[in-house]
Design a protein around this motif. Structure first.
Motif, PDB file in Angstrom:
ATOM      1  N   GLY A  73     -24.488  74.821 -30.407  1.00  0.00           N
ATOM      2  CA  GLY A  73     -24.298  74.844 -31.854  1.00  0.00           C
ATOM      3  C   GLY A  73     -24.648  76.174 -32.491  1.00  0.00           C
ATOM      4  O   GLY A  73     -24.087  76.546 -33.522  1.00  0.00           O
ATOM      5  N   GLY A  74     -25.573  76.912 -31.901  1.00  0.00           N
ATOM      6  CA  GLY A  74     -25.982  78.190 -32.466  1.00  0.00           C
ATOM      7  C   GLY A  74     -25.173  79.367 -31.980  1.00  0.00           C
ATOM      8  O   GLY A  74     -25.321  80.480 -32.491  1.00  0.00           O
ATOM      9  N   SER A  75     -24.304  79.152 -31.020  1.00  0.00           N
ATOM     10  CA  SER A  75     -23.482  80.241 -30.489  1.00  0.00           C
ATOM     11  C   SER A  75     -22.230  80.423 -31.330  1.00  0.00           C
ATOM     12  O   SER A  75     -21.756  79.501 -31.996  1.00  0.00           O
ATOM     13  CB  SER A  75     -23.091  79.948 -29.035  1.00  0.00           C
ATOM     14  N   THR A  76     -21.674  81.616 -31.255  1.00  0.00           N
ATOM     15  CA  THR A  76     -20.442  81.903 -31.988  1.00  0.00           C
ATOM     16  C   THR A  76     -19.302  81.033 -31.485  1.00  0.00           C
ATOM     17  O   THR A  76     -18.527  80.483 -32.269  1.00  0.00           O
ATOM     18  CB  THR A  76     -20.075  83.385 -31.841  1.00  0.00           C
ATOM     19  N   VAL A  77     -19.187  80.882 -30.176  1.00  0.00           N
ATOM     20  CA  VAL A  77     -18.101  80.082 -29.624  1.00  0.00           C
ATOM     21  C   VAL A  77     -18.287  78.608 -29.965  1.00  0.00           C
ATOM     22  O   VAL A  77     -17.307  77.888 -30.223  1.00  0.00           O
ATOM     23  CB  VAL A  77     -17.973  80.292 -28.100  1.00  0.00           C
ATOM     24  N   ASN A 128     -22.890  84.777 -26.618  1.00  0.00           N
ATOM     25  CA  ASN A 128     -22.158  85.503 -27.657  1.00  0.00           C
ATOM     26  C   ASN A 128     -21.543  86.788 -27.122  1.00  0.00           C
ATOM     27  O   ASN A 128     -20.474  87.209 -27.571  1.00  0.00           O
ATOM     28  CB  ASN A 128     -23.089  85.819 -28.829  1.00  0.00           C
ATOM     29  N   ALA A 129     -22.219  87.406 -26.195  1.00  0.00           N
ATOM     30  CA  ALA A 129     -21.703  88.641 -25.607  1.00  0.00           C
ATOM     31  C   ALA A 129     -20.549  88.365 -24.644  1.00  0.00           C
ATOM     32  O   ALA A 129     -19.713  89.236 -24.399  1.00  0.00           O
ATOM     33  CB  ALA A 129     -22.827  89.379 -24.879  1.00  0.00           C
ATOM     34  N   LYS A 130     -20.503  87.163 -24.116  1.00  0.00           N
ATOM     35  CA  LYS A 130     -19.485  86.814 -23.124  1.00  0.00           C
ATOM     36  C   LYS A 130     -18.212  86.284 -23.756  1.00  0.00           C
ATOM     37  O   LYS A 130     -17.097  86.662 -23.362  1.00  0.00           O
ATOM     38  CB  LYS A 130     -20.048  85.771 -22.155  1.00  0.00           C
ATOM     39  N   ILE A 131     -18.327  85.402 -24.731  1.00  0.00           N
ATOM     40  CA  ILE A 131     -17.148  84.758 -25.312  1.00  0.00           C
ATOM     41  C   ILE A 131     -17.470  84.315 -26.732  1.00  0.00           C
ATOM     42  O   ILE A 131     -18.580  83.857 -27.021  1.00  0.00           O
ATOM     43  CB  ILE A 131     -16.698  83.552 -24.454  1.00  0.00           C
ATOM     44  N   THR A 168     -33.782  79.453 -25.279  1.00  0.00           N
ATOM     45  CA  THR A 168     -32.512  79.131 -25.931  1.00  0.00           C
ATOM     46  C   THR A 168     -31.872  80.362 -26.554  1.00  0.00           C
ATOM     47  O   THR A 168     -30.672  80.622 -26.383  1.00  0.00           O
ATOM     48  CB  THR A 168     -32.711  78.049 -27.003  1.00  0.00           C
ATOM     49  N   ALA A 169     -32.650  81.130 -27.304  1.00  0.00           N
ATOM     50  CA  ALA A 169     -32.111  82.303 -27.995  1.00  0.00           C
ATOM     51  C   ALA A 169     -31.532  83.310 -27.007  1.00  0.00           C
ATOM     52  O   ALA A 169     -30.491  83.930 -27.275  1.00  0.00           O
ATOM     53  CB  ALA A 169     -33.197  82.954 -28.847  1.00  0.00           C
ATOM     54  N   ALA A 170     -32.177  83.456 -25.865  1.00  0.00           N
ATOM     55  CA  ALA A 170     -31.684  84.403 -24.860  1.00  0.00           C
ATOM     56  C   ALA A 170     -30.340  83.948 -24.308  1.00  0.00           C
ATOM     57  O   ALA A 170     -29.430  84.767 -24.068  1.00  0.00           O
ATOM     58  CB  ALA A 170     -32.705  84.547 -23.735  1.00  0.00           C
ATOM     59  N   VAL A 171     -30.188  82.647 -24.111  1.00  0.00           N
ATOM     60  CA  VAL A 171     -28.917  82.118 -23.618  1.00  0.00           C
ATOM     61  C   VAL A 171     -27.825  82.294 -24.669  1.00  0.00           C
ATOM     62  O   VAL A 171     -26.687  82.664 -24.352  1.00  0.00           O
ATOM     63  CB  VAL A 171     -29.058  80.640 -23.218  1.00  0.00           C
ATOM     64  N   VAL A 172     -28.158  82.037 -25.948  1.00  0.00           N
ATOM     65  CA  VAL A 172     -27.182  82.207 -27.029  1.00  0.00           C
ATOM     66  C   VAL A 172     -26.725  83.662 -27.110  1.00  0.00           C
ATOM     67  O   VAL A 172     -25.526  83.947 -27.255  1.00  0.00           O
ATOM     68  CB  VAL A 172     -27.780  81.749 -28.372  1.00  0.00           C
ATOM     69  N   THR A 173     -27.666  84.584 -27.015  1.00  0.00           N
ATOM     70  CA  THR A 173     -27.313  86.006 -27.060  1.00  0.00           C
ATOM     71  C   THR A 173     -26.359  86.372 -25.929  1.00  0.00           C
ATOM     72  O   THR A 173     -25.361  87.073 -26.129  1.00  0.00           O
ATOM     73  CB  THR A 173     -28.584  86.871 -26.965  1.00  0.00           C
ATOM     74  N   ALA A 174     -26.639  85.883 -24.732  1.00  0.00           N
ATOM     75  CA  ALA A 174     -25.778  86.162 -23.581  1.00  0.00           C
ATOM     76  C   ALA A 174     -24.406  85.525 -23.750  1.00  0.00           C
ATOM     77  O   ALA A 174     -23.380  86.125 -23.409  1.00  0.00           O
ATOM     78  CB  ALA A 174     -26.446  85.658 -22.301  1.00  0.00           C
ATOM     79  N   GLN A 194     -19.184  75.408 -19.249  1.00  0.00           N
ATOM     80  CA  GLN A 194     -18.829  76.188 -18.063  1.00  0.00           C
ATOM     81  C   GLN A 194     -19.144  77.667 -18.262  1.00  0.00           C
ATOM     82  O   GLN A 194     -19.628  78.339 -17.349  1.00  0.00           O
ATOM     83  CB  GLN A 194     -17.346  76.000 -17.744  1.00  0.00           C
ATOM     84  N   GLU A 195     -18.866  78.166 -19.455  1.00  0.00           N
ATOM     85  CA  GLU A 195     -19.157  79.561 -19.748  1.00  0.00           C
ATOM     86  C   GLU A 195     -20.664  79.819 -19.781  1.00  0.00           C
ATOM     87  O   GLU A 195     -21.134  80.903 -19.407  1.00  0.00           O
ATOM     88  CB  GLU A 195     -18.537  79.957 -21.101  1.00  0.00           C
ATOM     89  N   MET A 196     -21.403  78.826 -20.213  1.00  0.00           N
ATOM     90  CA  MET A 196     -22.844  78.986 -20.398  1.00  0.00           C
ATOM     91  C   MET A 196     -23.638  78.797 -19.104  1.00  0.00           C
ATOM     92  O   MET A 196     -24.721  79.356 -18.946  1.00  0.00           O
ATOM     93  CB  MET A 196     -23.331  77.987 -21.458  1.00  0.00           C
TER      94      MET A 196
END
Length: 205
Positions: free
Chosen positions: A53-57, A182-185, A174-180, A140-142
């Motif tokens: 929910g917090g990610s751009t994708v 967002n950088a991927k997709i 969580t924040a570290a995963v969201v940052t990664a 899958q992306e995460m």
């Protein structure tokens, strides 16, 4: 006749499916301030719901699902209106119709109502499958990113924070995963699943 009530209820049910709180990952409400004990070395926690929910994708997926649900609602609303108008026309013209003609028009209308019910049920299933596939794609992306962060933070254990009442935020990745993520997709193209077309394709094989 109860056509209007039935049709409206089906339309609302389909539209509500994609917009319900459980349909997409939601941000958790802010928790009151509490004092935590020392962080446990090697133990990490992560909220899957908040990561999506917090990610751009994840936010893109939610917006796209709402767009698709709106399209479905518009499609069903048009048919609902046509059915309702026909029902009213039959009742209004009843006095000028023979019994056979009246019965024929009502029987034809019932066929339309039944078809509408089937379509609304199909659209509900299509929205559910569309949602499931879109969220699965984000997962899958995460997945590799979670492993990556797990190793970077030297975690010995990763616990789903959504299953915990409280935890020390120093252990939260969580924040570290969201940052990664967002950088991927940030988005990917998808449309409503067409289950009727899939069924036809399966029958022709």
């Amino acid at each position: 006749m109860t056509t209007k009530t039935l049709a409206a209820g089906l339309s609302a049910a389909v539209f509500a499916l994609a917009l319900a709180p459980g349909a997409q990952a939601q941000q958790a409400p802010a928790a009151p301030q509490v004092s935590h004990g020392a962080a446990i070395a090697g133990v990490c926690v992560m909220s899957l719901d908040n990561a999506i929910g917090g990610s751009t994708v994840g936010q893109y997926v939610q917006t796209r699902l709402q767009q698709i649900a709106t399209q479905v609602e518009a499609e069903l609303k048009g048919e609902e209106t046509a059915i309702t108008n026909e029902a009213q026309a039959i009742e209004t013209g009843r006095a000028s119709l023979s019994q056979d003609a009246f019965d024929k028009r009502r029987a034809d209308l019932q066929v339309r109502v039944n078809a509408f019910q089937r379509k609304a049920t199909l659209r509900e299933r299509e929205l559910a499958v569309t949602q499931q596939k879109a969220i699965a794609r984000v997962g899958q992306e995460m997945e590799p990113l979670i492993r990556q962060v797990y190793q970077q933070r030297q975690c010995a254990m990763l616990i789903n924070r959504d299953a915990l009442l409280l935890s020390n935020p120093q252990m939260d990745v969580t924040a570290a995963v969201v940052t990664a993520l967002n950088a991927k997709i940030t988005q990917f193209a998808f449309d409503r699943e067409r289950l009727d077309q899939q069924a036809v394709g399966a029958q022709t094989r």
